[in-house]
Design a protein around this motif. Structure first.
Motif, mmCIF file in Angstrom:
data_model
loop_
_atom_site.group_PDB
_atom_site.id
_atom_site.type_symbol
_atom_site.label_atom_id
_atom_site.label_comp_id
_atom_site.label_asym_id
_atom_site.label_seq_id
_atom_site.Cartn_x
_atom_site.Cartn_y
_atom_site.Cartn_z
ATOM 1 N N GLN A 1 36.843 27.065 33.923
ATOM 2 C CA GLN A 1 36.856 25.963 32.817
ATOM 3 C C GLN A 1 35.909 26.509 31.267
ATOM 4 O O GLN A 1 34.524 26.874 31.573
ATOM 5 C CB GLN A 1 36.241 24.415 33.091
ATOM 6 N N ARG A 2 36.282 26.094 29.973
ATOM 7 C CA ARG A 2 35.651 26.170 29.194
ATOM 8 C C ARG A 2 34.622 26.267 29.288
ATOM 9 O O ARG A 2 33.225 26.729 28.291
ATOM 10 C CB ARG A 2 36.855 25.650 27.546
ATOM 11 N N ALA A 3 33.770 24.577 29.217
ATOM 12 C CA ALA A 3 32.435 24.455 29.316
ATOM 13 C C ALA A 3 32.049 25.079 30.671
ATOM 14 O O ALA A 3 30.309 25.366 29.719
ATOM 15 C CB ALA A 3 32.292 23.055 30.048
ATOM 16 N N ALA A 4 32.332 25.723 31.518
ATOM 17 C CA ALA A 4 30.917 26.166 32.183
ATOM 18 C C ALA A 4 31.555 28.352 31.829
ATOM 19 O O ALA A 4 30.989 28.649 32.638
ATOM 20 C CB ALA A 4 31.371 26.420 33.563
ATOM 21 N N SER A 5 32.601 28.688 30.881
ATOM 22 C CA SER A 5 32.275 29.501 30.128
ATOM 23 C C SER A 5 30.378 30.475 30.013
ATOM 24 O O SER A 5 30.863 31.867 30.204
ATOM 25 C CB SER A 5 33.224 30.010 29.210
ATOM 26 N N ALA A 6 29.789 29.751 30.091
ATOM 27 C CA ALA A 6 28.741 30.909 29.482
ATOM 28 C C ALA A 6 27.598 30.898 30.811
ATOM 29 O O ALA A 6 27.125 32.370 30.729
ATOM 30 C CB ALA A 6 27.802 29.546 28.894
ATOM 31 N N THR A 7 28.352 30.428 32.329
ATOM 32 C CA THR A 7 27.634 31.193 33.254
ATOM 33 C C THR A 7 28.644 31.715 33.761
ATOM 34 O O THR A 7 30.058 31.899 34.254
ATOM 35 C CB THR A 7 27.768 29.680 34.507
ATOM 36 N N PRO A 8 27.694 33.105 33.744
ATOM 37 C CA PRO A 8 28.505 34.500 34.169
ATOM 38 C C PRO A 8 29.283 33.841 36.170
ATOM 39 O O PRO A 8 28.818 33.336 37.117
ATOM 40 C CB PRO A 8 27.328 35.449 34.621
ATOM 41 N N VAL A 9 30.415 34.887 35.948
ATOM 42 C CA VAL A 9 31.213 34.310 37.131
ATOM 43 C C VAL A 9 30.601 35.537 37.919
ATOM 44 O O VAL A 9 31.358 37.439 38.100
ATOM 45 C CB VAL A 9 32.529 34.022 37.176
ATOM 46 N N SER A 10 31.014 35.554 39.646
ATOM 47 C CA SER A 10 30.805 36.738 40.513
ATOM 48 C C SER A 10 32.400 36.509 41.270
ATOM 49 O O SER A 10 31.880 35.068 42.002
ATOM 50 C CB SER A 10 29.197 36.055 41.491
ATOM 51 N N VAL A 11 32.141 37.328 41.870
ATOM 52 C CA VAL A 11 33.504 37.098 42.733
ATOM 53 C C VAL A 11 33.668 38.614 43.766
ATOM 54 O O VAL A 11 33.718 40.005 43.246
ATOM 55 C CB VAL A 11 34.962 37.369 41.426
ATOM 56 N N TYR A 12 34.352 38.535 44.831
ATOM 57 C CA TYR A 12 33.820 38.872 45.808
ATOM 58 C C TYR A 12 35.288 39.251 46.292
ATOM 59 O O TYR A 12 36.487 38.213 46.496
ATOM 60 C CB TYR A 12 33.638 38.383 46.676
ATOM 61 N N LEU A 13 35.514 40.588 46.722
ATOM 62 C CA LEU A 13 37.251 40.868 47.170
ATOM 63 C C LEU A 13 36.804 41.597 48.449
ATOM 64 O O LEU A 13 36.005 42.567 48.860
ATOM 65 C CB LEU A 13 37.512 41.753 46.213
ATOM 66 N N GLU A 14 37.759 41.083 49.214
ATOM 67 C CA GLU A 14 37.624 41.385 50.107
ATOM 68 C C GLU A 14 38.733 42.829 50.966
ATOM 69 O O GLU A 14 39.991 42.952 49.918
ATOM 70 C CB GLU A 14 38.959 39.587 51.405
ATOM 71 N N GLN A 15 38.536 43.672 51.472
ATOM 72 C CA GLN A 15 38.918 44.292 51.406
ATOM 73 C C GLN A 15 40.809 44.157 52.362
ATOM 74 O O GLN A 15 41.115 43.429 52.957
ATOM 75 C CB GLN A 15 38.806 45.926 52.834
ATOM 76 N N ASP A 16 42.039 44.959 51.839
ATOM 77 C CA ASP A 16 42.901 44.530 52.770
ATOM 78 C C ASP A 16 43.946 45.950 52.571
ATOM 79 O O ASP A 16 44.627 46.920 51.630
ATOM 80 C CB ASP A 16 43.481 44.411 50.477
ATOM 81 N N LEU A 17 43.682 46.403 53.959
ATOM 82 C CA LEU A 17 44.179 47.665 54.542
ATOM 83 C C LEU A 17 45.583 47.919 54.848
ATOM 84 O O LEU A 17 46.194 48.145 54.516
ATOM 85 C CB LEU A 17 43.578 48.204 55.727
ATOM 86 N N LEU A 18 46.117 46.038 54.910
ATOM 87 C CA LEU A 18 47.595 45.862 54.471
ATOM 88 C C LEU A 18 48.179 45.649 53.712
ATOM 89 O O LEU A 18 49.388 46.095 52.898
ATOM 90 C CB LEU A 18 48.060 45.092 55.709
ATOM 91 N N GLY A 19 47.522 45.756 52.278
ATOM 92 C CA GLY A 19 48.129 45.025 51.060
ATOM 93 C C GLY A 19 49.446 44.020 51.281
ATOM 94 O O GLY A 19 50.287 44.480 49.898
ATOM 95 N N LEU A 20 49.277 43.696 51.692
ATOM 96 C CA LEU A 20 50.474 41.887 51.398
ATOM 97 C C LEU A 20 50.274 41.787 49.800
ATOM 98 O O LEU A 20 51.612 41.832 48.849
ATOM 99 C CB LEU A 20 50.474 41.012 52.027
ATOM 100 N N ASP A 21 49.500 41.512 48.750
ATOM 101 C CA ASP A 21 48.850 40.603 47.823
ATOM 102 C C ASP A 21 48.579 41.872 46.913
ATOM 103 O O ASP A 21 49.062 41.482 45.931
ATOM 104 C CB ASP A 21 48.225 40.096 48.624
ATOM 105 N N GLU A 22 48.870 43.153 47.374
ATOM 106 C CA GLU A 22 49.324 44.531 46.949
ATOM 107 C C GLU A 22 49.778 44.159 45.616
ATOM 108 O O GLU A 22 51.200 44.841 45.529
ATOM 109 C CB GLU A 22 49.154 45.356 46.558
#
Length: 981
Positions: free
Chosen positions: A109-130
């Protein structure tokens, strides 16, 4: 020159602060009112960091995009990213993706844009969403595909220092086999996945770099470029390698239908970097080390002392990546120098790479991308294989020292020579190597320019154009001094200079569009497009004979001759594809391409290539985890499709030939004129992909069945016509097999992981019908000696020669000519690897293997003929009145099985953490690599170093199968240092 300067400067102008009306990017234009300028200045910035969910370590090079816009950023070494908030939006949807990880979407949300976001990616060996591109026209998720696409990310590619792209991919593509046919710099390779679909066209896949089709000639050219028998220079050896973001590979069948009349062997697509993190990153790479000859397969122990010396390998690269407000940029420059392991640096390779990449968001809905590369490749080469006259391996390993060289002749059994004779032979060989003067220079320029336009959120349009220009110059100088020394006969008028030049120019144009729609439980991804490529190939040779020693220009020659070859082909096609999804778990894939080609006969018209496929993700249902918790993910897929190989240029024309006779004009029949059509390979395939124990075990299995119809075979004309033999679409070829691969994560904690991967592939190849065509050879020499042949009922390129039958007394009783002696195509092949990581330390190894193929040991056959060895021939035959003169009558005695396991790379590296480096460095990695360290083979010769020359000429089919005076690839022991600033 002015046009070239414009193309180089145009992207830089877009990247400059004054790209739009003289206003620095990110500052308000002067023609806006004060309120509008204030609003732009107050636009918030989206900031955040992307981390690995397991290790909590930052992910470098992850892509962060804002949905429905063209804005994209990449994460820095610390995982950080930054993007400007789009105008007029109250919320944005970020998509974060990286090869080997599951993509993730985050709403901010624009109102929360000043707060840095942390994104954690899960390893995907099967690759369905690649998300992949190759075979689909534009971006699409793997889960929707009914075929398999292999993706390799930049981190995996950067671990192994390699001099060329096919060497880099060895043992990394689970369902493909890549074999370098020799150890000389720039040597050709044999690349095949699902067998050999053509008896005439080479099995090398089509290669694209940033959407531009590249020259992929992987045989000798018609004129120049080295000996047809094993010393050709591969165009793959100078395809750009620097700043690669990822590589995608599809191995033929329905996956390549949208590439039409030139994709039956699969497609390799290389994507290069065009930007970086929000701040500029400078990456410096240095790799140095020692090269040693691979002597495992030498017959004589002393050969290594005669022909080899240690060499030095050096490779340096500097890359600058970053992004501004709406601009990404990437520059890289590399230098490689491999001295080789032959005497007097006669196998040296020196290479210079320069590459630039740009990405500019001209507007929220419009992106421009541009890449340029320039490569200069220089090779020195000593004489190799069947080039005639003195060649080092033929002289030593094949025993030819018994019949050529100085008087008195040497004892060809080198290991039995006395010290004085061996010293004399060493001096002779040393001088013969020193006097050789062979050089090959390649200059290559490639560019890709593209625009992506998103008029609305659901529509994406792309226009692409690009050029690949490659010029090869080959010069071979034989001085009178060299000829006098190697033949033992004084000569003063036989010196020669042979100059060969090949200029390739390829143009690629493509326009496509994609529409996405969601209607209730259904989703639709529809792609429409058109593609054109035009290739020109002009070759000229200039030969000067009777030339003085020291001359380097044929202007000084007493006699001058020349020759010329020209090829041109234009292919144009349109394609349509739709992918229909139901509840994000069931997908139907439909596609069709229509092609026209200048190599088709006039009556052939448009050729069509359809495909249909189904993909089902049962694990997407809620019931799956309740009933089958052991299986974390599953995908079932099946497809049918047709891909093609177009015939050679001009072979469809009816022509008259004017060859000349006794210095006068003369005419004869040229090509008979046949309505040639493309070879069409129809493939049915089905497979299953499984993830088990939360993807700790990933398993893939598939079956394919390919029939090539209208295969090009050489058919003799009736003698009464007076016409030459013609290629006709009369053949039928079968390839079928199973493909298995697994990736097992044996250990996985926050700081430690151990992964093991294994790929197993089976293959059955057979010519089902020759359409009445007589057997013809695709490699080798005369029928009396040894050939690899195409014949109905047999695999393509089987070994044919004389079969000798021996009596109880060891004397040959009879010889049967033109017999089947073994297949050159393995029925089992694959790869394996290991990857161990503990915090910043990494240890890895990979290998590949094959089983079931055979090859002729032509060196051994020569040794027997020259008396350099008995080579397992019964003593009764050697002592018979025939002696060794029957050496061609029992070629079956010189056939060996070529099963092998080759360890391609063993490496270790340590990456220092940010806490260890402090604030001055973004990253530091130190690595050690051993390239080609171990070989295990059933044959006495190198099973890969088999001559790849094609009797069909340039671009012809070849399967190897004859081991003859060919060097093995050297071993390399390398230290690397990578610094990120």
């Amino acid at each position: 020159m002015r046009n070239c300067l414009f193309f180089v400067l145009f992207p830089a102008l877009l990247a400059s602060p004054f790209a739009k009306g003289g206003t620095p990017a990110g500052l308000p234009p002067h023609n806006l009112d004060r309120a509008a300028r204030l609003e732009i200045n107050q636009q918030p910035t989206i900031q955040g960091v992307v981390l690995d969910m397991r290790t909590r370590e930052p992910i470098r090079g992850a892509s962060v995009t804002i949905a429905s816009t063209s804005w994209v950023s990449q994460t820095a070494a610390d995982g950080a990213f930054s993007l400007r908030w789009p105008n007029g939006e109250s919320q944005v949807l970020l998509t974060i993706s990286s090869v080997g990880f599951k993509s993730q979407q985050v709403t901010i949300q624009r109102a929360a844009s000043a707060t840095p976001v942390s994104v954690y990616l899960e390893q995907d060996l099967l690759g369905l969403d690649e998300v992949v591109v190759t075979g689909q026209g534009l971006d699409i998720s793997k889960r929707r595909l009914s075929t398999n696409v292999t993706s390799i990310g930049s981190e995996e590619l950067e671990r192994t220092p390699a001099g060329r792209i096919d060497q880099l991919l060895q043992a990394k593509l689970p369902n493909a086999q890549i074999r370098l046919t020799g150890g000389q710099a720039g040597a050709t390779s044999i690349i095949r996945a699902r067998g050999v679909v053509s008896a005439y066209m080479n099995s090398t896949p089509v290669i694209y770099v940033d959407g531009v089709r590249m020259d992929n000639l992987n045989t000798a050219s018609s004129i120049g470029g080295g000996s047809t028998q094993g010393a050709a220079v591969s165009s793959i050896a100078d395809i750009p390698m620097e700043n690669i973001e990822r590589i995608e590979y599809i191995n033929g069948g329905a996956a390549t239908t949208l590439y039409g009349s030139d994709a039956a062997n699969g497609v390799i697509q290389i994507f290069t970097k065009k930007g970086g993190a929000s701040r500029t990153a400078v990456i410096v790479d240095a790799t140095v080390g020692r090269e040693t000859p691979t002597t495992d397969f030498l017959h004589f122990e002393r050969t290594k002392d005669l022909l080899f010396e240690p060499g030095v390998f050096q490779k340096y690269n500097v890359a600058i990546n970053g992004s501004g407000e709406r601009v990404g940029y990437s520059f890289s420059g590399g230098y490689l120098n491999s001295s080789g392991v032959q005497l007097y640096n006669q196998n040296q390779n020196e290479r210079l790479d320069l590459r630039t990449g740009f990405r500019a968001s001209l507007a929220e809905e419009l992106t421009y991308e541009s890449t340029f590369s320039y490569i200069n490749n220089r090779y020195k080469r000593n004489r190799n294989g069947n080039q005639g006259g003195y060649t080092a391996l033929w002289f030593t390993e094949s025993g030819a020292s018994a019949v050529t060289g100085p008087q008195p002749r040497f004892n060809p059994r080198i290991d039995e020579q006395g010290d004085e004779e061996f010293a004399r032979m060493m001096a002779y060989v040393d001088e013969a190597e020193r006097l050789q003067d062979n050089e090959i220079v390649v200059n290559r320029f490639q560019t890709s320019q593209s625009f992506v336009y998103r008029p609305v959120k659901s529509v994406q349009l792309k226009a692409l154009g690009g050029v690949d220009f490659r010029q090869l110059r080959n010069q071979t100088i034989q001085t009178n001094q060299y000829l006098t020394h190697t033949t033992g006969n004084l000569t003063t008028d036989r010196g020669s200079i042979n100059n060969g030049e090949r200029k390739y120019w390829g143009l690629t144009l493509e326009l496509n569009g994609q529409h996405r729609a969601d209607v209730g439980d259904f989703s639709f991804v529809t792609t429409l497009g058109g593609q054109l490529f035009r290739n020109e190939d002009r070759q000229v040779s200039y030969v000067g004979t009777n030339i003085r020693d020291g001359a380097r220009n044929i202007a000084d020659a007493a006699t001058k001759t020349s020759d010329e070859v020209y090829y041109e082909v234009v292919n144009y096609g349109v394609y349509a594809q739709t992918n229909i999804g139901f509840r994000d778990r069931l997908f139907v894939d439909l596609g069709l391409r229509g092609d026209g080609n200048s190599a088709f006969g006039e009556a052939i018209g448009v050729q069509y290539y359809p495909k249909v496929g189904v993909s089902y993700i049962p694990s997407a249902g809620a019931w799956w985890q309740e009933t089958l918790p052991f299986f974390s993910a599953a995908k079932v897929r099946g497809s049918y499709g047709i891909a093609g190989n177009f015939p050679p240029p001009f072979r469809n024309l009816r022509t008259v030939s004017f060859p000349g006779y006794l210095g006068e004009q003369a005419a004869g029949f040229g090509t008979p004129g046949v309505d040639l059509r493309p070879e069409k390979s129809s493939t049915f395939e089905a497979g299953i992909d499984l993830g088990m124990l939360q993807d700790r075990i990933v398993f893939s299995a598939g079956f394919y069945h390919t029939i090539t119809n209208d295969a090009l075979f050489e058919v003799p004309s009736a003698p009464s016509t007076g016409e030459s033999d013609a290629f006709r679409n009369v053949g039928k070829i079968l390839n079928r097999g199973w493909e298995f691969s697994t990736n097992i994560t044996a250990v996985q904690t926050a700081s430690t992981s151990l992964r093991i991967n294994l790929a197993v592939n089976t293959l059955h190849n057979q010519v089902l019908s020759a359409g009445g065509a007589a057997p013809f050879n695709i490699n080798g020499f005369s029928e009396r000696t040894i050939q690899t042949v195409v014949q109905e009922g047999y695999p393509i390129g089987f070994i044919r020669g004389s079969y000798g039958i021996f009596g109880a007394d060891g004397v040959m009783e009879r010889s049967i000519p033109l017999q089947y002696l073994g297949t050159t195509i393995p029925d089992l092949f694959g790869s394996m690897g290991l990857d161990f990581q503990y915090k910043g330390f990494s240890l890895f190894a990979n290998a590949d293997y094959q089983q079931g193929a055979f090859a002729n040991n032509w060196d051994s056959q020569f040794r027997y003929n020259y008396g350099a060895g008995d080579e397992g021939i019964p003593q009764g035959e050697i002592n018979s009145p025939r002696g060794r003169t029957g050496w061609l009558d029992f070629t079956n005695m010189f056939i060996e099985q070529t099963d092998f396991i080759k360890i391609r790379t063993i490496g270790a590296s340590y990456s220092f953490s940010r806490a260890q480096l402090g604030s001055r460095l973004q990253g530091l990695t130190v690595g050690l690599n051993a390239i080609n360290p171990f070989n295990f083979a059933t044959s006495s010769f190198d099973p890969e170093a088999t001559i790849s020359g094609s009797a069909a000429g340039q671009g012809g089919a070849t399967t190897g199968g004859i081991a003859y005076a060919t060097y093995s690839a050297p071993r390399q022991f390398l230290l690397s240092l990578k610094v990120s600033l």
